[in-house]
Design a protein around this motif. Structure first.
Motif, PDB file in Angstrom:
ATOM      1  N   THR A   1       0.830  -1.205   0.000  1.00 46.58           N
ATOM      2  CA  THR A   1       0.000   0.000   0.000  1.00 46.58           C
ATOM      3  C   THR A   1       0.868   1.260   0.000  1.00 46.58           C
ATOM      4  O   THR A   1       0.589   2.223  -0.715  1.00 46.58           O
ATOM      5  N   ASP A   2       1.936   1.245   0.813  1.00 46.59           N
ATOM      6  CA  ASP A   2       2.852   2.388   0.861  1.00 46.59           C
ATOM      7  C   ASP A   2       3.542   2.585  -0.491  1.00 46.59           C
ATOM      8  O   ASP A   2       3.631   3.713  -1.003  1.00 46.59           O
ATOM      9  N   LEU A   3       4.029   1.498  -1.081  1.00 49.05           N
ATOM     10  CA  LEU A   3       4.688   1.588  -2.387  1.00 49.05           C
ATOM     11  C   LEU A   3       3.731   2.104  -3.449  1.00 49.05           C
ATOM     12  O   LEU A   3       4.097   2.922  -4.293  1.00 49.05           O
ATOM     13  N   GLN A   4       2.504   1.628  -3.405  1.00 48.33           N
ATOM     14  CA  GLN A   4       1.494   2.068  -4.375  1.00 48.33           C
ATOM     15  C   GLN A   4       1.294   3.576  -4.288  1.00 48.33           C
ATOM     16  O   GLN A   4       1.200   4.265  -5.312  1.00 48.33           O
ATOM     17  N   LYS A   5       1.280   4.109  -3.066  1.00 49.07           N
ATOM     18  CA  LYS A   5       1.138   5.555  -2.876  1.00 49.07           C
ATOM     19  C   LYS A   5       2.341   6.289  -3.463  1.00 49.07           C
ATOM     20  O   LYS A   5       2.184   7.314  -4.138  1.00 49.07           O
ATOM     21  N   TYR A   6       3.543   5.794  -3.226  1.00 49.98           N
ATOM     22  CA  TYR A   6       4.740   6.461  -3.750  1.00 49.98           C
ATOM     23  C   TYR A   6       4.718   6.499  -5.274  1.00 49.98           C
ATOM     24  O   TYR A   6       4.986   7.542  -5.879  1.00 49.98           O
ATOM     25  N   PHE A   7       4.423   5.367  -5.897  1.00 49.02           N
ATOM     26  CA  PHE A   7       4.408   5.326  -7.358  1.00 49.02           C
ATOM     27  C   PHE A   7       3.321   6.241  -7.930  1.00 49.02           C
ATOM     28  O   PHE A   7       3.550   6.948  -8.920  1.00 49.02           O
ATOM     29  N   THR A   8       2.157   6.258  -7.307  1.00 54.13           N
ATOM     30  CA  THR A   8       1.060   7.104  -7.783  1.00 54.13           C
ATOM     31  C   THR A   8       1.391   8.582  -7.603  1.00 54.13           C
ATOM     32  O   THR A   8       1.181   9.394  -8.511  1.00 54.13           O
ATOM     33  N   ASP A   9       1.917   8.942  -6.425  1.00 56.29           N
ATOM     34  CA  ASP A   9       2.294  10.336  -6.164  1.00 56.29           C
ATOM     35  C   ASP A   9       3.342  10.808  -7.169  1.00 56.29           C
ATOM     36  O   ASP A   9       3.231  11.896  -7.746  1.00 56.29           O
ATOM     37  N   LEU A  10       4.379   9.999  -7.355  1.00 55.21           N
ATOM     38  CA  LEU A  10       5.461  10.377  -8.264  1.00 55.21           C
ATOM     39  C   LEU A  10       4.963  10.493  -9.707  1.00 55.21           C
ATOM     40  O   LEU A  10       5.390  11.391 -10.445  1.00 55.21           O
ATOM     41  N   TYR A  11       4.073   9.596 -10.091  1.00 59.84           N
ATOM     42  CA  TYR A  11       3.488   9.667 -11.434  1.00 59.84           C
ATOM     43  C   TYR A  11       2.727  10.983 -11.613  1.00 59.84           C
ATOM     44  O   TYR A  11       2.896  11.687 -12.621  1.00 59.84           O
ATOM     45  N   ASP A  12       1.908  11.346 -10.627  1.00 56.22           N
ATOM     46  CA  ASP A  12       1.129  12.587 -10.710  1.00 56.22           C
ATOM     47  C   ASP A  12       2.033  13.821 -10.759  1.00 56.22           C
ATOM     48  O   ASP A  12       1.720  14.809 -11.430  1.00 56.22           O
ATOM     49  N   LEU A  13       3.166  13.771 -10.048  1.00 53.60           N
ATOM     50  CA  LEU A  13       4.063  14.922  -9.951  1.00 53.60           C
ATOM     51  C   LEU A  13       4.977  15.090 -11.168  1.00 53.60           C
ATOM     52  O   LEU A  13       5.565  16.157 -11.351  1.00 53.60           O
ATOM     53  N   THR A  14       5.105  14.051 -11.982  1.00 52.29           N
ATOM     54  CA  THR A  14       6.088  14.110 -13.079  1.00 52.29           C
ATOM     55  C   THR A  14       5.521  13.795 -14.460  1.00 52.29           C
ATOM     56  O   THR A  14       6.249  13.894 -15.447  1.00 52.29           O
ATOM     57  N   LYS A  15       4.250  13.457 -14.576  1.00 56.84           N
ATOM     58  CA  LYS A  15       3.733  12.953 -15.856  1.00 56.84           C
ATOM     59  C   LYS A  15       3.789  13.990 -16.982  1.00 56.84           C
ATOM     60  O   LYS A  15       3.831  13.613 -18.150  1.00 56.84           O
ATOM     61  N   PHE A  16       3.809  15.292 -16.635  1.00 55.52           N
ATOM     62  CA  PHE A  16       3.894  16.321 -17.672  1.00 55.52           C
ATOM     63  C   PHE A  16       5.279  16.979 -17.717  1.00 55.52           C
ATOM     64  O   PHE A  16       5.488  17.931 -18.458  1.00 55.52           O
ATOM     65  N   TYR A  17       6.186  16.472 -16.924  1.00 55.60           N
ATOM     66  CA  TYR A  17       7.534  17.061 -16.818  1.00 55.60           C
ATOM     67  C   TYR A  17       8.409  16.511 -17.935  1.00 55.60           C
ATOM     68  O   TYR A  17       8.364  15.326 -18.245  1.00 55.60           O
ATOM     69  N   LYS A  18       9.218  17.379 -18.538  1.00 62.21           N
ATOM     70  CA  LYS A  18      10.035  16.981 -19.693  1.00 62.21           C
ATOM     71  C   LYS A  18      11.525  16.914 -19.382  1.00 62.21           C
ATOM     72  O   LYS A  18      12.299  16.463 -20.229  1.00 62.21           O
ATOM     73  N   GLY A  19      11.945  17.358 -18.205  1.00 61.70           N
ATOM     74  CA  GLY A  19      13.372  17.375 -17.896  1.00 61.70           C
ATOM     75  C   GLY A  19      13.862  16.055 -17.323  1.00 61.70           C
ATOM     76  O   GLY A  19      13.278  14.995 -17.547  1.00 61.70           O
ATOM     77  N   SER A  20      14.929  16.130 -16.552  1.00 62.38           N
ATOM     78  CA  SER A  20      15.506  14.943 -15.916  1.00 62.38           C
ATOM     79  C   SER A  20      15.056  14.847 -14.465  1.00 62.38           C
ATOM     80  O   SER A  20      14.789  15.862 -13.817  1.00 62.38           O
ATOM     81  N   ILE A  21      14.982  13.617 -13.978  1.00 62.68           N
ATOM     82  CA  ILE A  21      14.678  13.352 -12.577  1.00 62.68           C
ATOM     83  C   ILE A  21      15.949  12.805 -11.942  1.00 62.68           C
ATOM     84  O   ILE A  21      16.587  11.904 -12.489  1.00 62.68           O
ATOM     85  N   ILE A  22      16.289  13.338 -10.778  1.00 60.95           N
ATOM     86  CA  ILE A  22      17.459  12.830 -10.053  1.00 60.95           C
ATOM     87  C   ILE A  22      16.967  12.113  -8.813  1.00 60.95           C
ATOM     88  O   ILE A  22      16.168  12.639  -8.039  1.00 60.95           O
ATOM     89  N   GLN A  23      17.462  10.879  -8.640  1.00 68.76           N
ATOM     90  CA  GLN A  23      17.199  10.115  -7.420  1.00 68.76           C
ATOM     91  C   GLN A  23      18.471  10.160  -6.578  1.00 68.76           C
ATOM     92  O   GLN A  23      19.523   9.746  -7.027  1.00 68.76           O
ATOM     93  N   LEU A  24      18.350  10.680  -5.384  1.00 64.99           N
ATOM     94  CA  LEU A  24      19.522  10.909  -4.546  1.00 64.99           C
ATOM     95  C   LEU A  24      19.358  10.224  -3.195  1.00 64.99           C
ATOM     96  O   LEU A  24      18.357  10.415  -2.541  1.00 64.99           O
TER      97      LEU A  24
END
Length: 204
Positions: free
Chosen positions: A181-204
């Motif tokens: 359930t927690d993972l599902q929330k993370y993937f959904t949140d990240l999808y909503d926050l980046t689906k229209f973004y065209k640049g690079s994403i950095i995972q740190l």
């Protein structure tokens, strides 16, 4: 084990002005994070920032992040604000070590199944593909636990190959209901926050 995971968008145009000037103004303060070759490392970082902040290595970015964190140790929101002013948008984070471990395990499994290596700096389109895989994967696991995800049903017709990839998730250790359930929330949140973004994403 990685304790926390930060997701960053960058604005190289802002960074080449604001972050570069901050590095020049506060050289002595930042040098303490760059031992043993502080001065040489600082000049390399300044040159990269002046060109594009996305040219920084993962360690160089971590040093900058640590520098800001030490400057505002009791105010996490102020750290995010100051980073943003300097062209580094910390837009999402996973703070639980267990959740970080589960997320990274899904990422590793995706890389193995898709034969694609996602570096710490990821093209937004490739990142979206991974997130959709994660949404599908957690929906499949959730269905086994009698839970459904409407977003997965919405995305499924457009991404049949990613759904098939998620069905072949033998490399994922069994996730309990809470972790999934927690993972599902993370993937959904990240999808909503980046689906229209065209640049690079950095995972740190």
């Amino acid at each position: 084990m990685t304790e926390e995971l930060y997701f960053i968008k960058t604005n190289p145009n802002i960074a080449k002005i604001n972050l570069y000037n901050k590095l020049c103004r506060e050289e002595e303060n930042f040098l303490s994070f760059l031992q043993p070759d502080g001065k040489a490392s600082l000049e390399i970082i300044k040159d990269k920032v002046k060109d594009s902040v996305e040219e920084l290595t993962q360690q160089e970015l971590l040093n900058i992040f640590l520098w800001f964190s030490k400057s505002y140790p009791s105010d996490h929101e102020e750290i995010k604000t100051q980073l943003f002013i300097n062209g580094i948008d910390l837009f999402y984070e996973i703070q639980s070590p267990l959740h970080t471990q589960n997320y990274l395990q899904v990422l590793t499994n995706y890389e193995q199944l898709s034969k694609e290596n996602l570096n710490y700096i990821i093209n937004a389109q490739n990142f979206t593909q991974f997130l959709i895989y994660g949404i599908f994967l957690t929906e499949i696991i959730g269905r086994e636990q009698n839970k459904e995800n409407i977003l997965s049903d919405y995305l499924k017709p457009d991404y049949p190959s990613l759904y098939a990839l998620a069905e072949n998730h033998s490399g994922i250790k069994p996730l309990d209901d809470k972790s999934n359930t927690d993972l599902q929330k993370y993937f959904t949140d990240l999808y909503d926050l980046t689906k229209f973004y065209k640049g690079s994403i950095i995972q740190l």
